[in-house]
Motif scaffolding. Structure first.
Motif, PDB file in Angstrom:
ATOM      1  N   THR A  95      53.513 -34.595   5.620  1.00 53.64           N
ATOM      2  CA  THR A  95      53.325 -33.160   5.487  1.00 53.64           C
ATOM      3  C   THR A  95      54.510 -32.536   4.769  1.00 53.64           C
ATOM      4  OG1 THR A  95      52.022 -33.042   7.513  1.00 53.64           O
ATOM      5  CG2 THR A  95      53.034 -30.994   6.769  1.00 53.64           C
ATOM      6  N   ALA A  96      54.211 -31.638   3.850  1.00 50.80           N
ATOM      7  CA  ALA A  96      55.241 -30.844   3.189  1.00 50.80           C
ATOM      8  C   ALA A  96      55.056 -29.388   3.578  1.00 50.80           C
ATOM      9  CB  ALA A  96      55.156 -30.989   1.675  1.00 50.80           C
ATOM     10  N   ILE A  97      56.163 -28.715   3.752  1.00 49.91           N
ATOM     11  CA  ILE A  97      56.154 -27.278   4.028  1.00 49.91           C
ATOM     12  C   ILE A  97      56.720 -26.603   2.792  1.00 49.91           C
ATOM     13  CG2 ILE A  97      57.043 -25.437   5.505  1.00 49.91           C
ATOM     14  CD1 ILE A  97      57.330 -27.646   7.707  1.00 49.91           C
ATOM     15  N   LEU A  98      55.883 -25.829   2.120  1.00 48.42           N
ATOM     16  CA  LEU A  98      56.296 -25.111   0.919  1.00 48.42           C
ATOM     17  C   LEU A  98      56.549 -23.657   1.297  1.00 48.42           C
ATOM     18  CD1 LEU A  98      56.813 -25.015  -2.115  1.00 48.42           C
ATOM     19  CD2 LEU A  98      54.350 -24.656  -2.442  1.00 48.42           C
ATOM     20  N   LEU A  99      57.822 -23.296   1.356  1.00 44.65           N
ATOM     21  CA  LEU A  99      58.217 -21.926   1.695  1.00 44.65           C
ATOM     22  C   LEU A  99      58.173 -21.080   0.429  1.00 44.65           C
ATOM     23  CD1 LEU A  99      61.330 -22.851   3.839  1.00 44.65           C
ATOM     24  CD2 LEU A  99      59.083 -22.138   4.683  1.00 44.65           C
ATOM     25  N   VAL A 100      57.483 -19.963   0.486  1.00 47.57           N
ATOM     26  CA  VAL A 100      57.303 -19.118  -0.694  1.00 47.57           C
ATOM     27  C   VAL A 100      57.848 -17.717  -0.426  1.00 47.57           C
ATOM     28  CG1 VAL A 100      55.629 -18.110  -2.275  1.00 47.57           C
ATOM     29  CG2 VAL A 100      55.255 -20.406  -1.385  1.00 47.57           C
ATOM     30  N   ALA A 101      58.749 -17.286  -1.288  1.00 44.42           N
ATOM     31  CA  ALA A 101      59.290 -15.930  -1.234  1.00 44.42           C
ATOM     32  C   ALA A 101      58.901 -15.189  -2.507  1.00 44.42           C
ATOM     33  CB  ALA A 101      60.803 -15.969  -1.086  1.00 44.42           C
ATOM     34  N   HIS A 102      59.097 -13.896  -2.499  1.00 41.40           N
ATOM     35  CA  HIS A 102      58.753 -13.102  -3.673  1.00 41.40           C
ATOM     36  C   HIS A 102      59.606 -13.484  -4.864  1.00 41.40           C
ATOM     37  CE1 HIS A 102      58.693  -9.666  -6.418  1.00 41.40           C
ATOM     38  NE2 HIS A 102      57.439  -9.565  -6.031  1.00 41.40           N
ATOM     39  N   GLY A 103      60.897 -13.640  -4.660  1.00 40.43           N
ATOM     40  CA  GLY A 103      61.844 -13.892  -5.749  1.00 40.43           C
ATOM     41  C   GLY A 103      62.586 -12.611  -6.078  1.00 40.43           C
ATOM     42  N   SER A 104      63.852 -12.756  -6.378  1.00 38.74           N
ATOM     43  CA  SER A 104      64.686 -11.587  -6.625  1.00 38.74           C
ATOM     44  C   SER A 104      65.714 -11.890  -7.695  1.00 38.74           C
ATOM     45  CB  SER A 104      65.404 -11.199  -5.322  1.00 38.74           C
ATOM     46  OG  SER A 104      66.323 -10.146  -5.535  1.00 38.74           O
ATOM     47  N   ARG A 105      66.190 -10.846  -8.334  1.00 35.50           N
ATOM     48  CA  ARG A 105      67.310 -11.004  -9.265  1.00 35.50           C
ATOM     49  C   ARG A 105      68.627 -11.148  -8.509  1.00 35.50           C
ATOM     50  NH1 ARG A 105      63.707  -7.655 -11.792  1.00 35.50           N
ATOM     51  NH2 ARG A 105      63.081  -8.332 -13.873  1.00 35.50           N
ATOM     52  N   LEU A 106      68.609 -10.817  -7.211  1.00 34.01           N
ATOM     53  CA  LEU A 106      69.793 -10.932  -6.365  1.00 34.01           C
ATOM     54  C   LEU A 106      69.868 -12.339  -5.774  1.00 34.01           C
ATOM     55  CD1 LEU A 106      69.539  -7.584  -4.378  1.00 34.01           C
ATOM     56  CD2 LEU A 106      71.026  -8.084  -6.331  1.00 34.01           C
ATOM     57  N   ASP A 107      70.927 -13.050  -6.108  1.00 38.33           N
ATOM     58  CA  ASP A 107      71.089 -14.397  -5.575  1.00 38.33           C
ATOM     59  C   ASP A 107      71.112 -14.416  -4.057  1.00 38.33           C
ATOM     60  OD1 ASP A 107      71.109 -15.704  -8.020  1.00 38.33           O
ATOM     61  OD2 ASP A 107      73.281 -15.570  -8.231  1.00 38.33           O
ATOM     62  N   SER A 108      71.701 -13.390  -3.465  1.00 38.14           N
ATOM     63  CA  SER A 108      71.789 -13.349  -2.002  1.00 38.14           C
ATOM     64  C   SER A 108      70.403 -13.345  -1.355  1.00 38.14           C
ATOM     65  CB  SER A 108      72.595 -12.149  -1.532  1.00 38.14           C
ATOM     66  OG  SER A 108      71.993 -10.940  -1.969  1.00 38.14           O
ATOM     67  N   ALA A 109      69.459 -12.660  -1.953  1.00 31.98           N
ATOM     68  CA  ALA A 109      68.093 -12.631  -1.417  1.00 31.98           C
ATOM     69  C   ALA A 109      67.432 -14.000  -1.561  1.00 31.98           C
ATOM     70  CB  ALA A 109      67.269 -11.562  -2.119  1.00 31.98           C
TER      71      ALA A 109
END
Length: 73
Positions: A3-17
């Motif tokens: 099993t793989a867990i693919l975590l998906v975020a929106h994406g940001s220009r801010l590296d911290s996010a």
């Protein structure tokens, strides 16, 4: 079955996010050592979702769980 867990975020220009998702992936990898963990972004950052999914399959996943993560400040 692998099993793989693919975590998906929106994406940001801010590296911290974007680092929030990396932190979550590292934490999850430690807690679930038998599962593969990958990250992907909807837009702006890399890798994109198709690339993240392909990485899961390339690493041997028979099943990929797509987990949205939209909680960054």
């Amino acid at each position: 079955m692998t099993t793989a867990i693919l975590l998906v975020a929106h994406g940001s220009r801010l590296d911290s996010a974007n680092r929030d998702l990396d932190w979550l992936a590292e934490s999850l990898t430690k807690r679930r050592p038998d599962d593969l963990v990958e990250t992907a972004y909807l837009e702006i950052a890399e890798p994109d979702i198709p690339t993240g999914g392909a990485r899961c399959v390339e690493r041997g996943a028979d099943r990929v769980l797509l987990v949205p993560f939209f909680l960054s400040p």
